[in-house]
Design an enzyme around this catalytic site. Sequence first.
Site, mmCIF file in Angstrom:
data_model
loop_
_atom_site.group_PDB
_atom_site.id
_atom_site.type_symbol
_atom_site.label_atom_id
_atom_site.label_comp_id
_atom_site.label_asym_id
_atom_site.label_seq_id
_atom_site.Cartn_x
_atom_site.Cartn_y
_atom_site.Cartn_z
ATOM 1 C CG ASN A 13 15.212 2.052 -9.080
ATOM 2 O OD1 ASN A 13 15.314 1.328 -8.103
ATOM 3 N ND2 ASN A 13 14.203 2.002 -9.928
ATOM 4 C CG ASP A 72 15.433 3.495 -21.291
ATOM 5 O OD1 ASP A 72 14.867 3.746 -20.208
ATOM 6 O OD2 ASP A 72 15.040 3.962 -22.368
ATOM 7 C CG PHE A 151 8.192 -1.735 -10.473
ATOM 8 C CD1 PHE A 151 8.958 -2.881 -10.366
ATOM 9 C CD2 PHE A 151 8.480 -0.854 -11.521
ATOM 10 C CE1 PHE A 151 9.984 -3.151 -11.266
ATOM 11 C CE2 PHE A 151 9.510 -1.115 -12.423
ATOM 12 C CZ PHE A 151 10.263 -2.268 -12.286
ATOM 13 C CE1 TYR A 153 2.264 0.083 -19.051
ATOM 14 C CE2 TYR A 153 4.386 0.627 -18.063
ATOM 15 C CZ TYR A 153 3.297 0.978 -18.851
ATOM 16 O OH TYR A 153 3.254 2.231 -19.429
ATOM 17 C CE LYS A 174 9.589 -7.924 -12.342
ATOM 18 N NZ LYS A 174 9.310 -6.540 -12.035
ATOM 19 C CG HIS A 179 12.718 -6.907 -18.488
ATOM 20 N ND1 HIS A 179 11.885 -7.396 -17.502
ATOM 21 C CD2 HIS A 179 12.646 -5.571 -18.380
ATOM 22 C CE1 HIS A 179 11.329 -6.393 -16.862
ATOM 23 N NE2 HIS A 179 11.771 -5.267 -17.360
ATOM 24 N NE ARG A 180 15.020 -4.300 -13.362
ATOM 25 C CZ ARG A 180 13.806 -3.973 -13.836
ATOM 26 N NH1 ARG A 180 13.686 -3.117 -14.813
ATOM 27 N NH2 ARG A 180 12.716 -4.511 -13.314
HETATM 28 P P1 IMP Z 1 13.244 1.887 -16.597
HETATM 29 O O1 IMP Z 1 13.948 2.261 -17.844
HETATM 30 O O2 IMP Z 1 13.834 0.699 -15.914
HETATM 31 O O3 IMP Z 1 13.015 3.052 -15.671
HETATM 32 O O4 IMP Z 1 11.792 1.388 -17.018
HETATM 33 C C1 IMP Z 1 10.877 2.233 -17.691
HETATM 34 C C2 IMP Z 1 9.462 1.858 -17.309
HETATM 35 O O5 IMP Z 1 9.187 0.521 -17.750
HETATM 36 C C3 IMP Z 1 9.197 1.844 -15.817
HETATM 37 O O6 IMP Z 1 8.805 3.113 -15.377
HETATM 38 C C4 IMP Z 1 8.058 0.840 -15.704
HETATM 39 O O7 IMP Z 1 6.828 1.470 -15.970
HETATM 40 C C5 IMP Z 1 8.337 -0.137 -16.827
HETATM 41 N N1 IMP Z 1 9.065 -1.306 -16.333
HETATM 42 C C6 IMP Z 1 10.401 -1.541 -16.422
HETATM 43 N N2 IMP Z 1 10.702 -2.717 -15.854
HETATM 44 C C7 IMP Z 1 9.540 -3.227 -15.394
HETATM 45 C C8 IMP Z 1 9.223 -4.418 -14.687
HETATM 46 O O8 IMP Z 1 10.067 -5.254 -14.340
HETATM 47 N N3 IMP Z 1 7.913 -4.587 -14.390
HETATM 48 C C9 IMP Z 1 6.939 -3.695 -14.730
HETATM 49 N N4 IMP Z 1 7.200 -2.566 -15.367
HETATM 50 C C10 IMP Z 1 8.488 -2.333 -15.708
#
Ligand code: IMP
Length: 195
Positions: A13, A72, A151, A153, A174, A179-180
């Site tokens: 990503n 994750d 993106f 939610y 944002k 969280h990230r």
């Molecule tokens: P990933 O582990 O970062 O791929 O996140 C898993 C899933 O959580 C993603 O496919 C999104 O649907 C949701 N997600 C993760 N971070 C966000 C965010 O910052 N905003 C909205 N949805 C999120």
Amino acid sequence: MEKKHELVFATRNTHKIEEARAIVGDRFAILGLDEIGFDLELPENGNTLHENALEKLRTFVEATGRNAISDDSGLEIECLNGRPGVHTAHYSGSRNANLNMLRVLSEMSQCTVRTARFVTVLACNFQGKEFIFEGDVQGVITQEIRGSEGFGYDPIFIPEGYNQTFAELSAQVKNTLSHRAIAFRKLAEWLVSVD
Ligand code: IMP
């Protein structure tokens, strides 16, 4: 300043890779899987976000021996007993963000308590040692989809202290709250101590 260490971010990503670069700064070179020509799929068979982050990290480190990070993330909703949680990415049975949000809103139709949190688990293997950094952002789930930024939610999540959803707020706002970003700032603080 010269880059001393490389950290491979076990993801394809590019948005996440850019975000990590912006936070971790100049001292560490963050490389994505495509940039290093790693073309195996990394497994995500865990029952928790921690298990998934560690499974991807360990698979990658065993294959390459490189310093690496893996993440994750998920959405945990109080009234749904923490769901979608580890199933966040394909809660509706597909990765379609609209279908995922509609499933959440429909399951929450009777929920008066609408508190939720986004959480990121960031796993790092540095010189053979594992570290975990966690970031979360508290908020509430709306009654309807609002906004077009971001993106996943974002259109149904209002972070604590705000009236707008993540999809109505600017990316800049944002990215300071998310969280990230919090998990990456913790990693960055720890990396400062590394020579
Ligand atoms: P990933 O582990 O970062 O791929 O996140 C898993 C899933 O959580 C993603 O496919 C999104 O649907 C949701 N997600 C993760 N971070 C966000 C965010 O910052 N905003 C909205 N949805 C999120």
